[in-house]
Write an enzyme that holds these catalytic residues in place. Sequence first.
Site, PDB file in Angstrom:
ATOM      1  N   ARG A 186      -6.100   9.139  18.008  1.00 49.31           N
ATOM      2  CA  ARG A 186      -6.104  10.119  17.188  1.00 49.31           C
ATOM      3  C   ARG A 186      -6.531   9.526  15.204  1.00 49.31           C
ATOM      4  NH1 ARG A 186      -1.757  12.964  19.818  1.00 49.31           N
ATOM      5  NH2 ARG A 186      -2.638  14.666  21.394  1.00 49.31           N
ATOM      6  N   GLY A 188       1.006  -1.311   0.046  1.00 52.57           N
ATOM      7  CA  GLY A 188       0.013   0.014   0.152  1.00 52.57           C
ATOM      8  C   GLY A 188       0.751   1.362  -0.042  1.00 52.57           C
ATOM      9  N   ASN A 243      -8.154   1.333  10.533  1.00 54.30           N
ATOM     10  CA  ASN A 243      -7.229   1.032  11.175  1.00 54.30           C
ATOM     11  C   ASN A 243      -7.366  -0.123  12.410  1.00 54.30           C
ATOM     12  OD1 ASN A 243      -5.321   2.962  10.282  1.00 54.30           O
ATOM     13  ND2 ASN A 243      -5.961   4.840  11.658  1.00 54.30           N
ATOM     14  N   VAL A 264       3.859   0.866   2.326  1.00 54.01           N
ATOM     15  CA  VAL A 264       4.519   0.139   3.194  1.00 54.01           C
ATOM     16  C   VAL A 264       4.783  -1.324   2.361  1.00 54.01           C
ATOM     17  CG1 VAL A 264       3.456  -1.725   4.712  1.00 54.01           C
ATOM     18  CG2 VAL A 264       2.776   0.608   4.775  1.00 54.01           C
ATOM     19  N   GLY A 298       0.737   5.575   0.327  1.00 47.50           N
ATOM     20  CA  GLY A 298       0.282   6.985   1.184  1.00 47.50           C
ATOM     21  C   GLY A 298       0.456   7.856   1.004  1.00 47.50           C
ATOM     22  N   GLY A 299       0.724   8.913   1.777  1.00 44.59           N
ATOM     23  CA  GLY A 299       1.201  10.682   1.621  1.00 44.59           C
ATOM     24  C   GLY A 299       2.687  10.390   2.270  1.00 44.59           C
ATOM     25  N   ASP A 349      -1.251   1.863  13.144  1.00 45.13           N
ATOM     26  CA  ASP A 349      -0.880   3.323  13.120  1.00 45.13           C
ATOM     27  C   ASP A 349      -1.277   4.259  13.799  1.00 45.13           C
ATOM     28  OD1 ASP A 349      -0.073   3.127   9.632  1.00 45.13           O
ATOM     29  OD2 ASP A 349      -2.155   3.658   8.742  1.00 45.13           O
ATOM     30  N   LYS A 365       7.491  -0.263   7.004  1.00 43.30           N
ATOM     31  CA  LYS A 365       6.835   0.563   6.578  1.00 43.30           C
ATOM     32  C   LYS A 365       7.437   2.173   5.771  1.00 43.30           C
ATOM     33  CE  LYS A 365       4.728   3.326   9.244  1.00 43.30           C
ATOM     34  NZ  LYS A 365       3.428   3.996  10.252  1.00 43.30           N
TER      35      LYS A 365
END
Length: 452
Positions: free
Chosen positions: A136, A22, A142, A29, A24-25, A155, A44
């Site tokens: 958060r 995967g 997640n 991963v 992400g910004g 995460d 990651k």
Amino acid sequence: MAARLPSSPPVLPGFTHVHILGKGGFADVFLYEQNLPRRPVAVKVMHADLVDDRVRSAFRSEVNLMGRLSAHPSILSVHSASVSADGRPYLVMELCSTEIGDRFRERPFELDEALEVVVRIGGALETAHRAGTLHRDVKPANILTTAFGHPVLSDFGIAANMHLGDHEAEGVSVPWSAPEVLRDETAGTVASEVWSFGATLYSLVAGRSPAEIRGGRNGTDELTARILAHDIQPFDVDAPEALRAVVRKALAKDPADRYHAILPMVEDLQAVQLEMGVPVTPIDLQERPWSRDVEGAADEPREEELPLRARAARRRAPMRGAQQIDISSSTQAAPPPSRRGLVSVLAGAATAVVLGAVAVVAVAVTTIQGTVPVVDEVVAEPVDGGVAFTWDDPGLVDADSYLVTTASGDAVIQRGSTFRLSGATGDELCITVAVNRDGRSGDAAEACGEVP
């Protein structure tokens, strides 16, 4: 804006890259195979072009936090962390499935299945809160699933708070965010975490987040407006009134009207399980005083480190802009024993025998390998905006590496024999270099240079 392409997988000693899992910004991963012990792992890796002081600090915090919390049976296990040869920090984690986040919209969970998941995750959240940490970013995506079918929370830290995705603003997953978070009144509280946890329960059972309208417009702006107006859609599932009451209280508009903590909410969910006549899921919380004592001790500087760090702080300028990124300065603890399922006394005795045999083998291997090589000399050369350090290879073999430590106490493990620190004109920058072999470090060589 075009989607970011996945970064290239780094070459990691002891690991073989398989494929990407995967992107992400701020991190991608990858699936790797660890060579010893042989097992698949998720790695990651931070994007090199986005790493700055803030990201470095967040990543270091995530590593340390996950190291403290990942012994919990419902928190994703972290095996190790380091920095790749090209300077990208990475985290080696247990390989898990994303099926919970992938399936809930198309195939919502049965009530008993959803309750088991959220009670276990609730124990993980309560544990984190007792440790003074907020997640958060609690949401279905997640919650991962281990190879044995156990849900685990993932995460914590930078990946949770910075990556972008569907229905997400930077740092906020809108469909599961409390109204006070969307109003920027807070970056997160226990009350806002209760909201997100309740919204996650709602989503798993209803197949949509609380403010989504089936067949309607559900973009970020629309969802934000509904949550701020407390336009929560009816919880239209066949569920006991007691469960509806739990969801209503968790999603109350006023934070003061919600549960004051995760634990009482999870206890109410256990009562729902009892009312439904399904097995009551246990709440896993840290109860052993010795484990808290050890954990607290890990947060304090080791006694032998204090004089060195105090002297460095007084006589040298702080290090800025290191070419490598420290995520390895904390002492690594021995991996915890297997934590899922029942372990019998007989199995414990057998484990002790096996560990004893492993210790004997480790001593034998260390004896065969002999003395750890020593770096004779480190050369410091002033360069534009910093100091470049180089040294000759004293004879590294196999998995040997260099432990580079700065005057501020940051430590980096690497294979290359060059290192660079950045600083302001006139700063004196110093490092020590030692060879690390099988967890042991040899004598260190020190060098200092002044930034021109």
